[in-house]
Design a protein around this motif. Structure first.
Motif, PDB file in Angstrom:
ATOM      1  N   THR A   1       0.841  -1.196   0.000  1.00 62.07           N
ATOM      2  CA  THR A   1       0.000   0.000   0.000  1.00 62.07           C
ATOM      3  C   THR A   1       0.881   1.254   0.000  1.00 62.07           C
ATOM      4  O   THR A   1       0.946   1.981   0.996  1.00 62.07           O
ATOM      5  CB  THR A   1      -0.940   0.003   1.224  1.00 62.07           C
ATOM      6  N   PRO A   2       1.546   1.539  -1.123  1.00 59.76           N
ATOM      7  CA  PRO A   2       2.495   2.656  -1.160  1.00 59.76           C
ATOM      8  C   PRO A   2       1.838   4.034  -1.092  1.00 59.76           C
ATOM      9  O   PRO A   2       0.783   4.269  -1.670  1.00 59.76           O
ATOM     10  CB  PRO A   2       3.205   2.480  -2.514  1.00 59.76           C
ATOM     11  N   ASN A   3       2.506   4.944  -0.384  1.00 57.91           N
ATOM     12  CA  ASN A   3       2.156   6.357  -0.394  1.00 57.91           C
ATOM     13  C   ASN A   3       3.288   7.089  -1.132  1.00 57.91           C
ATOM     14  O   ASN A   3       4.237   6.451  -1.601  1.00 57.91           O
ATOM     15  CB  ASN A   3       1.958   6.876   1.029  1.00 57.91           C
ATOM     16  N   PRO A   4       3.232   8.398  -1.287  1.00 57.15           N
ATOM     17  CA  PRO A   4       4.295   9.108  -2.009  1.00 57.15           C
ATOM     18  C   PRO A   4       5.691   8.858  -1.439  1.00 57.15           C
ATOM     19  O   PRO A   4       6.666   8.767  -2.185  1.00 57.15           O
ATOM     20  CB  PRO A   4       3.889  10.576  -1.854  1.00 57.15           C
ATOM     21  N   GLU A   5       5.777   8.741  -0.121  1.00 55.06           N
ATOM     22  CA  GLU A   5       7.076   8.497   0.522  1.00 55.06           C
ATOM     23  C   GLU A   5       7.685   7.184   0.023  1.00 55.06           C
ATOM     24  O   GLU A   5       8.880   7.112  -0.291  1.00 55.06           O
ATOM     25  CB  GLU A   5       6.880   8.440   2.037  1.00 55.06           C
TER      26      GLU A   5
ATOM     27  N   GLY B   1      -1.809   6.932  -0.171  1.00 57.10           N
ATOM     28  CA  GLY B   1      -1.822   8.364   0.083  1.00 57.10           C
ATOM     29  C   GLY B   1      -2.566   9.181  -0.962  1.00 57.10           C
ATOM     30  O   GLY B   1      -2.610   8.823  -2.139  1.00 57.10           O
ATOM     31  N   ILE B   2      -3.132  10.304  -0.520  1.00 53.71           N
ATOM     32  CA  ILE B   2      -3.836  11.203  -1.434  1.00 53.71           C
ATOM     33  C   ILE B   2      -2.869  11.760  -2.480  1.00 53.71           C
ATOM     34  O   ILE B   2      -3.253  12.065  -3.612  1.00 53.71           O
ATOM     35  CB  ILE B   2      -4.516  12.363  -0.654  1.00 53.71           C
ATOM     36  N   GLY B   3      -1.589  11.846  -2.107  1.00 59.07           N
ATOM     37  CA  GLY B   3      -0.588  12.347  -3.039  1.00 59.07           C
ATOM     38  C   GLY B   3      -0.465  11.474  -4.277  1.00 59.07           C
ATOM     39  O   GLY B   3      -0.241  11.982  -5.388  1.00 59.07           O
ATOM     40  N   VAL B   4      -0.603  10.159  -4.092  1.00 61.85           N
ATOM     41  CA  VAL B   4      -0.533   9.236  -5.229  1.00 61.85           C
ATOM     42  C   VAL B   4      -1.716   9.482  -6.169  1.00 61.85           C
ATOM     43  O   VAL B   4      -1.560   9.491  -7.392  1.00 61.85           O
ATOM     44  CB  VAL B   4      -0.531   7.765  -4.757  1.00 61.85           C
TER      45      VAL B   4
ATOM     46  N   GLY C   1      11.292  14.793   8.592  1.00 66.38           N
ATOM     47  CA  GLY C   1      12.250  14.331   7.595  1.00 66.38           C
ATOM     48  C   GLY C   1      11.602  13.446   6.552  1.00 66.38           C
ATOM     49  O   GLY C   1      11.854  13.580   5.343  1.00 66.38           O
ATOM     50  N   ARG C   2      10.744  12.543   7.014  1.00 68.97           N
ATOM     51  CA  ARG C   2      10.035  11.646   6.106  1.00 68.97           C
ATOM     52  C   ARG C   2       9.014  12.402   5.275  1.00 68.97           C
ATOM     53  O   ARG C   2       8.833  12.141   4.083  1.00 68.97           O
ATOM     54  CB  ARG C   2       9.349  10.536   6.900  1.00 68.97           C
ATOM     55  N   MET C   3       8.335  13.363   5.907  1.00 68.53           N
ATOM     56  CA  MET C   3       7.295  14.109   5.216  1.00 68.53           C
ATOM     57  C   MET C   3       7.843  14.989   4.097  1.00 68.53           C
ATOM     58  O   MET C   3       7.115  15.358   3.172  1.00 68.53           O
ATOM     59  CB  MET C   3       6.519  14.982   6.218  1.00 68.53           C
ATOM     60  N   MET C   4       9.128  15.306   4.172  1.00 65.16           N
ATOM     61  CA  MET C   4       9.719  16.147   3.137  1.00 65.16           C
ATOM     62  C   MET C   4       9.758  15.446   1.782  1.00 65.16           C
ATOM     63  O   MET C   4       9.986  16.072   0.753  1.00 65.16           O
ATOM     64  CB  MET C   4      11.135  16.571   3.554  1.00 65.16           C
ATOM     65  N   LYS C   5       9.529  14.130   1.792  1.00 63.71           N
ATOM     66  CA  LYS C   5       9.482  13.405   0.524  1.00 63.71           C
ATOM     67  C   LYS C   5       8.219  13.733  -0.271  1.00 63.71           C
ATOM     68  O   LYS C   5       8.176  13.513  -1.477  1.00 63.71           O
ATOM     69  CB  LYS C   5       9.566  11.889   0.774  1.00 63.71           C
ATOM     70  N   LEU C   6       7.193  14.255   0.406  1.00 60.81           N
ATOM     71  CA  LEU C   6       5.950  14.589  -0.297  1.00 60.81           C
ATOM     72  C   LEU C   6       6.151  15.714  -1.310  1.00 60.81           C
ATOM     73  O   LEU C   6       5.787  15.559  -2.481  1.00 60.81           O
ATOM     74  CB  LEU C   6       4.847  14.940   0.704  1.00 60.81           C
ATOM     75  N   PRO C   7       6.732  16.861  -0.913  1.00 60.09           N
ATOM     76  CA  PRO C   7       6.967  17.897  -1.931  1.00 60.09           C
ATOM     77  C   PRO C   7       7.933  17.426  -3.020  1.00 60.09           C
ATOM     78  O   PRO C   7       7.795  17.806  -4.182  1.00 60.09           O
ATOM     79  CB  PRO C   7       7.543  19.075  -1.132  1.00 60.09           C
ATOM     80  N   LEU C   8       8.903  16.582  -2.651  1.00 60.96           N
ATOM     81  CA  LEU C   8       9.832  16.038  -3.638  1.00 60.96           C
ATOM     82  C   LEU C   8       9.087  15.181  -4.655  1.00 60.96           C
ATOM     83  O   LEU C   8       9.356  15.239  -5.855  1.00 60.96           O
ATOM     84  CB  LEU C   8      10.909  15.205  -2.931  1.00 60.96           C
ATOM     85  N   PHE C   9       8.123  14.418  -4.152  1.00 61.82           N
ATOM     86  CA  PHE C   9       7.287  13.579  -5.012  1.00 61.82           C
ATOM     87  C   PHE C   9       6.545  14.437  -6.031  1.00 61.82           C
ATOM     88  O   PHE C   9       6.501  14.123  -7.226  1.00 61.82           O
ATOM     89  CB  PHE C   9       6.290  12.805  -4.133  1.00 61.82           C
ATOM     90  N   LEU C  10       5.980  15.545  -5.585  1.00 63.82           N
ATOM     91  CA  LEU C  10       5.233  16.433  -6.477  1.00 63.82           C
ATOM     92  C   LEU C  10       6.149  17.081  -7.510  1.00 63.82           C
ATOM     93  O   LEU C  10       5.755  17.286  -8.666  1.00 63.82           O
ATOM     94  CB  LEU C  10       4.496  17.501  -5.661  1.00 63.82           C
ATOM     95  N   VAL C  11       7.376  17.408  -7.111  1.00 60.78           N
ATOM     96  CA  VAL C  11       8.360  17.952  -8.055  1.00 60.78           C
ATOM     97  C   VAL C  11       8.648  16.926  -9.144  1.00 60.78           C
ATOM     98  O   VAL C  11       8.679  17.255 -10.338  1.00 60.78           O
ATOM     99  CB  VAL C  11       9.672  18.324  -7.328  1.00 60.78           C
ATOM    100  N   HIS C  12       8.824  15.678  -8.747  1.00 59.83           N
ATOM    101  CA  HIS C  12       9.105  14.618  -9.716  1.00 59.83           C
ATOM    102  C   HIS C  12       7.904  14.361 -10.638  1.00 59.83           C
ATOM    103  O   HIS C  12       8.072  14.044 -11.816  1.00 59.83           O
ATOM    104  CB  HIS C  12       9.505  13.332  -8.983  1.00 59.83           C
ATOM    105  N   ILE C  13       6.701  14.498 -10.086  1.00 57.90           N
ATOM    106  CA  ILE C  13       5.491  14.337 -10.901  1.00 57.90           C
ATOM    107  C   ILE C  13       5.464  15.417 -11.988  1.00 57.90           C
ATOM    108  O   ILE C  13       5.180  15.135 -13.171  1.00 57.90           O
ATOM    109  CB  ILE C  13       4.212  14.434 -10.038  1.00 57.90           C
ATOM    110  N   LYS C  14       5.750  16.648 -11.603  1.00 57.45           N
ATOM    111  CA  LYS C  14       5.743  17.757 -12.572  1.00 57.45           C
ATOM    112  C   LYS C  14       6.810  17.555 -13.635  1.00 57.45           C
ATOM    113  O   LYS C  14       6.597  17.856 -14.818  1.00 57.45           O
ATOM    114  CB  LYS C  14       5.946  19.091 -11.843  1.00 57.45           C
ATOM    115  N   GLN C  15       7.972  17.039 -13.223  1.00 60.62           N
ATOM    116  CA  GLN C  15       9.036  16.775 -14.186  1.00 60.62           C
ATOM    117  C   GLN C  15       8.606  15.683 -15.175  1.00 60.62           C
ATOM    118  O   GLN C  15       8.870  15.769 -16.376  1.00 60.62           O
ATOM    119  CB  GLN C  15      10.308  16.345 -13.449  1.00 60.62           C
ATOM    120  N   GLU C  16       7.937  14.653 -14.644  1.00 60.77           N
ATOM    121  CA  GLU C  16       7.472  13.558 -15.487  1.00 60.77           C
ATOM    122  C   GLU C  16       6.387  14.030 -16.452  1.00 60.77           C
ATOM    123  O   GLU C  16       6.346  13.599 -17.608  1.00 60.77           O
ATOM    124  CB  GLU C  16       6.933  12.422 -14.596  1.00 60.77           C
ATOM    125  N   LYS C  17       5.533  14.924 -15.970  1.00 62.70           N
ATOM    126  CA  LYS C  17       4.444  15.451 -16.804  1.00 62.70           C
ATOM    127  C   LYS C  17       4.999  16.210 -18.012  1.00 62.70           C
ATOM    128  O   LYS C  17       4.452  16.133 -19.119  1.00 62.70           O
ATOM    129  CB  LYS C  17       3.551  16.364 -15.968  1.00 62.70           C
TER     130      LYS C  17
END
Length: 239
Positions: free
Chosen positions: A36-40, A65-68, A220-236
């Motif tokens: 059950t993966p979340n953005p982290e 996660g809602i981020g996914v 520290g772990r939660m900081m992966k969420l904004p990183l995830f969104l950055v990577h999503i935008k790059q992929e888009k």
């Protein structure tokens, strides 16, 4: 056909469909596992090939996660809905209880799994608790043997990511259980040791923020969420 989100393939299912599929796996041949993966965890998979292989090798990959969900939508490949691991587990236990199936609880600090077992047995009459073991073990073999000896139909593996995913991929077959589910810190919630976010926070996709307020050390772990969104935008942009 799975929906790819930064290299992790998610099954595009509603909660009901996911639980139906899990029950099919329990009644099927062989050993299967659910993640059950979340953005982290998606971010961990980007950096850790073994974790990525373990996650994508699961029989069910559910977006926790809602981020996914937002990420998949931003990429133009929307998923039907978020399927939080702890809610998936609750619905699965309801179905298992009806059929008198057995469950083994693995993970958390010493004593927590036993507390969770007591509460779950009361909450889901008919559900058989095959056994428990804490997550603080050094050798896999004794734990695997204990699960196999218990005859459990299903195992909730709550060791945290990516340890639980790697553990299920490596040891699943030897446990003899039909289904293993990686569920992070769910045993703490089931035991009443940790309080889950109130419905308002969950409904608005803010469960992560509620947990951060309760446990600031998670920053520290939660900081992966904004990183995830950055990577999503790059992929888009590549599409």
């Amino acid at each position: 056909m799975r929906i790819d989100v930064l290299g992790v393939g998610f099954d595009n299912l509603t909660m009901g469909e996911a639980v139906d599929r899990a029950m099919e796996l329990i009644h099927g041949e062989g050993v299967h596992y659910v993640v059950t993966p979340n953005p982290e965890i998606v971010e961990v998979c980007r950096e850790n090939l073994a974790a990525k292989i373990a996650v994508n090798g699961a029989d069910l990959v559910l977006p926790d996660g809602i981020g996914v969900i937002k990420g998949a939508a931003m990429l133009g490949t929307p998923l039907k809905e978020r399927t939080p691991g702890i809610e998936f587990a609750g619905h699965l236990m309801e179905r298992m209880a009806v059929e008198g199936l057995s469950l083994y609880l693995l993970g958390a600090k010493p004593g927590v799994a036993e507390q969770a077992a007591e509460k779950l047995a009361a909450q889901y009459p008919g559900l058989k608790i095959a056994g428990t073991h804490d997550g603080y073990f050094k050798e896999d073999a004794p734990v695997v043997e204990a699960i196999a000896a218990s005859g459990a139909d299903c195992v909730f593996v709550c060791l945290g990511a990516p340890k639980q995913e790697l553990w299920m991929r490596k040891n699943g077959a030897a446990t003899g259980a039909r289904l293993l589910c990686g569920l992070g810190g769910s045993l703490d919630v089931f035991a009443g040791v940790v309080e889950r976010a109130p419905k308002f926070w969950s409904d608005h996709g803010l469960e992560w923020f509620y947990r951060l307020c309760k446990e600031p050390r998670r920053i520290g772990r939660m900081m992966k969420l904004p990183l995830f969104l950055v990577h999503i935008k790059q992929e888009k942009k590549k599409k």
